[in-house]
Design a protein around this motif. Structure first.
Motif, PDB file in Angstrom:
ATOM      1  N   PHE A   1      96.619  -7.738  89.722  1.00 25.49           N
ATOM      2  CA  PHE A   1      96.898  -8.668  88.623  1.00 25.49           C
ATOM      3  C   PHE A   1      97.551  -9.939  89.136  1.00 25.49           C
ATOM      4  CE2 PHE A   1      99.734 -10.287  85.322  1.00 25.49           C
ATOM      5  CZ  PHE A   1      98.839 -10.471  84.282  1.00 25.49           C
ATOM      6  N   LEU A   2      98.567  -9.797  89.977  1.00 22.47           N
ATOM      7  CA  LEU A   2      99.267 -10.967  90.485  1.00 22.47           C
ATOM      8  C   LEU A   2      98.395 -11.800  91.420  1.00 22.47           C
ATOM      9  CD1 LEU A   2     102.809  -9.508  91.115  1.00 22.47           C
ATOM     10  CD2 LEU A   2     102.132 -11.131  89.355  1.00 22.47           C
ATOM     11  N   ALA A   3      97.518 -11.155  92.177  1.00 23.02           N
ATOM     12  CA  ALA A   3      96.625 -11.888  93.071  1.00 23.02           C
ATOM     13  C   ALA A   3      95.645 -12.755  92.279  1.00 23.02           C
ATOM     14  CB  ALA A   3      95.863 -10.921  93.966  1.00 23.02           C
ATOM     15  N   GLN A   4      95.259 -12.306  91.102  1.00 19.16           N
ATOM     16  CA  GLN A   4      94.351 -13.095  90.271  1.00 19.16           C
ATOM     17  C   GLN A   4      95.104 -14.099  89.413  1.00 19.16           C
ATOM     18  OE1 GLN A   4      91.877 -10.422  88.046  1.00 19.16           O
ATOM     19  NE2 GLN A   4      91.128  -9.415  89.878  1.00 19.16           N
ATOM     20  N   TRP A   5      96.339 -13.795  89.086  1.00 17.45           N
ATOM     21  CA  TRP A   5      97.145 -14.660  88.223  1.00 17.45           C
ATOM     22  C   TRP A   5      97.619 -15.893  88.981  1.00 17.45           C
ATOM     23  CZ3 TRP A   5     102.683 -13.520  86.242  1.00 17.45           C
ATOM     24  CH2 TRP A   5     102.951 -14.282  85.106  1.00 17.45           C
ATOM     25  N   HIS A   6      98.072 -15.714  90.225  1.00 18.58           N
ATOM     26  CA  HIS A   6      98.530 -16.809  91.078  1.00 18.58           C
ATOM     27  C   HIS A   6      97.817 -16.715  92.424  1.00 18.58           C
ATOM     28  CE1 HIS A   6     101.662 -18.080  88.363  1.00 18.58           C
ATOM     29  NE2 HIS A   6     102.139 -16.853  88.308  1.00 18.58           N
ATOM     30  N   PRO A   7      96.578 -17.195  92.498  1.00 15.05           N
ATOM     31  CA  PRO A   7      95.845 -17.079  93.764  1.00 15.05           C
ATOM     32  C   PRO A   7      96.461 -17.960  94.853  1.00 15.05           C
ATOM     33  CG  PRO A   7      94.606 -18.386  92.193  1.00 15.05           C
ATOM     34  CD  PRO A   7      95.796 -17.850  91.461  1.00 15.05           C
ATOM     35  N   LEU A   8      96.416 -17.465  96.087  1.00 15.42           N
ATOM     36  CA  LEU A   8      96.937 -18.232  97.212  1.00 15.42           C
ATOM     37  C   LEU A   8      95.957 -19.305  97.661  1.00 15.42           C
ATOM     38  CD1 LEU A   8      98.458 -15.339  99.333  1.00 15.42           C
ATOM     39  CD2 LEU A   8      99.655 -16.941  97.852  1.00 15.42           C
TER      40      LEU A   8
END
Length: 76
Positions: A53-60
């Motif tokens: 979820f966090l990887a898609q919410w705030h992509p690097l």
């Protein structure tokens, strides 16, 4: 529902499931194995979901179109 409350709501649900697994595990000689298996499974699933979820919410890395002309932002 893509906001920070998703993580908190998910955590509350997982904590409730872990408490339920602790108290409602079948009695007997394998009670400790049941408890640890269920609690570790719930925690692992939550951590995997939260990381995804966090990887898609705030992509690097931001996606970029490679076929833009020179005059446009993001063009090569």
């Amino acid at each position: 529902m893509a906001n920070g409350w998703s993580l908190l709501i998910g955590l509350v649900v997982i904590v409730a499931l872990c408490v339920g697994a602790y108290f409602l595990s079948p009695k007997g000689e394998n009670q400790t194995i049941w408890r640890s298996t269920l609690i570790l499974s719930f925690a692992s699933c939550y951590i995997m979901w939260a990381i995804t979820f966090l990887a898609q919410w705030h992509p690097l890395i931001e996606p970029r179109m490679a076929k833009l002309r020179h005059g446009y932002p993001g063009g090569s």
